[in-house]
Design a protein around this motif. Sequence first.
Motif, PDB file in Angstrom:
ATOM      1  N   VAL A 324       0.841  -1.202   0.000  1.00 10.53           N
ATOM      2  CA  VAL A 324       0.000   0.000   0.000  1.00 10.53           C
ATOM      3  C   VAL A 324       0.875   1.252   0.000  1.00 10.53           C
ATOM      4  N   ALA A 325       1.914   1.267   0.829  1.00 12.81           N
ATOM      5  CA  ALA A 325       2.820   2.413   0.879  1.00 12.81           C
ATOM      6  C   ALA A 325       3.603   2.553  -0.418  1.00 12.81           C
ATOM      7  N   VAL A 326       3.998   1.435  -1.000  1.00 10.97           N
ATOM      8  CA  VAL A 326       4.733   1.474  -2.274  1.00 10.97           C
ATOM      9  C   VAL A 326       3.836   2.047  -3.368  1.00 10.97           C
ATOM     10  N   GLN A 327       2.598   1.620  -3.418  1.00  8.25           N
ATOM     11  CA  GLN A 327       1.681   2.101  -4.449  1.00  8.25           C
ATOM     12  C   GLN A 327       1.352   3.578  -4.263  1.00  8.25           C
ATOM     13  N   ARG A 328       1.262   4.012  -3.009  1.00  2.91           N
ATOM     14  CA  ARG A 328       1.042   5.432  -2.744  1.00  2.91           C
ATOM     15  C   ARG A 328       2.238   6.251  -3.236  1.00  2.91           C
ATOM     16  N   PHE A 329       3.430   5.703  -3.039  1.00  2.00           N
ATOM     17  CA  PHE A 329       4.664   6.362  -3.473  1.00  2.00           C
ATOM     18  C   PHE A 329       4.718   6.497  -4.989  1.00  2.00           C
ATOM     19  N   THR A 330       4.460   5.421  -5.715  1.00  2.08           N
ATOM     20  CA  THR A 330       4.530   5.486  -7.182  1.00  2.08           C
ATOM     21  C   THR A 330       3.435   6.378  -7.756  1.00  2.08           C
ATOM     22  N   SER A 331       2.270   6.359  -7.129  1.00  2.00           N
ATOM     23  CA  SER A 331       1.169   7.204  -7.602  1.00  2.00           C
ATOM     24  C   SER A 331       1.489   8.680  -7.417  1.00  2.00           C
ATOM     25  N   ALA A 332       2.179   9.009  -6.315  1.00  2.00           N
ATOM     26  CA  ALA A 332       2.499  10.413  -6.021  1.00  2.00           C
ATOM     27  C   ALA A 332       3.433  11.013  -7.073  1.00  2.00           C
ATOM     28  N   LEU A 333       4.171  10.179  -7.795  1.00  2.00           N
ATOM     29  CA  LEU A 333       5.086  10.689  -8.806  1.00  2.00           C
ATOM     30  C   LEU A 333       4.340  11.324  -9.975  1.00  2.00           C
TER      31      LEU A 333
END
Length: 476
Positions: A324-333
């Motif tokens: 979940v944290a990884v996906q939030r990180f990639t989405s924020a880019l």
Amino acid sequence: MAGRLAIALASVAVLVLTGYAWNGITDLENNVTRLGGLSLGSGQDGAVDILMVGTDSRTDAQGNPLSPAEAAKLHAGDEVATNTDTILLIRIPNDGSSATAISIPRDSYVDVPGIGMSKINAAYGATKEARREALVESGTSPEQAQTESTAAGRKALIDTVAKLTGVQVDHYAEVGLVGFVLLTDAVGGVDVCLKNPVDEPLSGARFRAGRQVLDGAQALSFVRQRHDLPRGDLDRIVRQQVFMASLAQKVLSAGTLTNPGKLSDLEQAVSRSIVIDDNWDILKFVEQLKDLSGGKVKFATIPVTDEQGWSEDGQQSVVTVNPVAVQRFTSALLTKPAPGRLDRADYTVDVVNAGSVDGLATNVSNIATSRGFLRGTTGNASSPDATSAVMTSERNAAATDLARQMGGLPVQVDPSIPAGHLKLMLTDAYTGPGSITDTGAQPGSTDTAATPAGVTSTTTTTPPITASGSGPACVN
């Protein structure tokens, strides 16, 4: 062998992250080896996402064996493996405005289709071997089994990365060790900087402290080392990132782009070392990146929850991650600032030390970069009449914000300052962040300074790694 796979990605990263530099080299698209049969996306999620992996291959991209001299440079031994110890996901918004190369630690403990929870570097190799054995037992020829099982391994890795990051992989690239050496040598070596001297026999890394230029064989050792580093593989990832940034900067330099000989060497290095998917239109991709500057090319690592975790059976040391944290990180880019919101990444900060405090410009530059501004030049100047100030071509919100960040400096208008740049003039009277009187948070610690409303910034004081022209960051 653990580190050997890690370094190959630098070569393929340069192809992607400096794609527009190849404009006019039309033969490149025809000379790169292609892969078919991969189930890939088409950028429909708002970005072009490129998965890059390194292999411990003793052949070039066309399957030709390396020369004895080339093989000797690799120091790779005779064992061949298909574990992908380096995995890099490059995320480029469809408008081509930026590029972020995201490293995924090889020991990340993730759900691999058909296997279950495992280190991510086993997704390719374990799937491939299981599929190969099944095909051979069913009567398939060894050659056909090798082809089909390799495709299955690649698909497993693509699916695993997609599930972890939440992105749809649009393109795939694979590169062998020789490409790294060839590209490094083609540009005449690459600058790196070490905080401390190194003598580590397993990787062959033997270097002095400070800035230095490495050839291909030396660079191989530089990015292979993970033993005797404070954070092991995570520090090795940082080395890979700063090396790729420096290599990309070298490729983009005028001395390379205007040198027909170097361009020819680079083209040959790429064609001999890189394999890409057969739906990748390189010329179209180059056009998409034509306005991408080095400062907009950044390197990052996925967020991890524990660098020293354990597998479910307690038998393996792993890096635990939260999808979940990884996906939030990639989405924020892909998230852009709202209209009217200041984005510090739109401004490059140059720092001039007009005083006598050694290292002041570099220290303050690190702090400005850590707070979201792009790293510019640093230098010294003899200016007895200078005052500490933020200098700008015209008064704007970025200059005001930087002045506040640096302890309340005055803002001075200087029409000679290039658009998109801010200049920090520092004297011995400077007492803001990074000065000799500053006892607050320094680069590498958590940033406790409040970010004002209407400003987009970073959340850590570790300076981001970019391919801007300010030279390599010093690393462990």
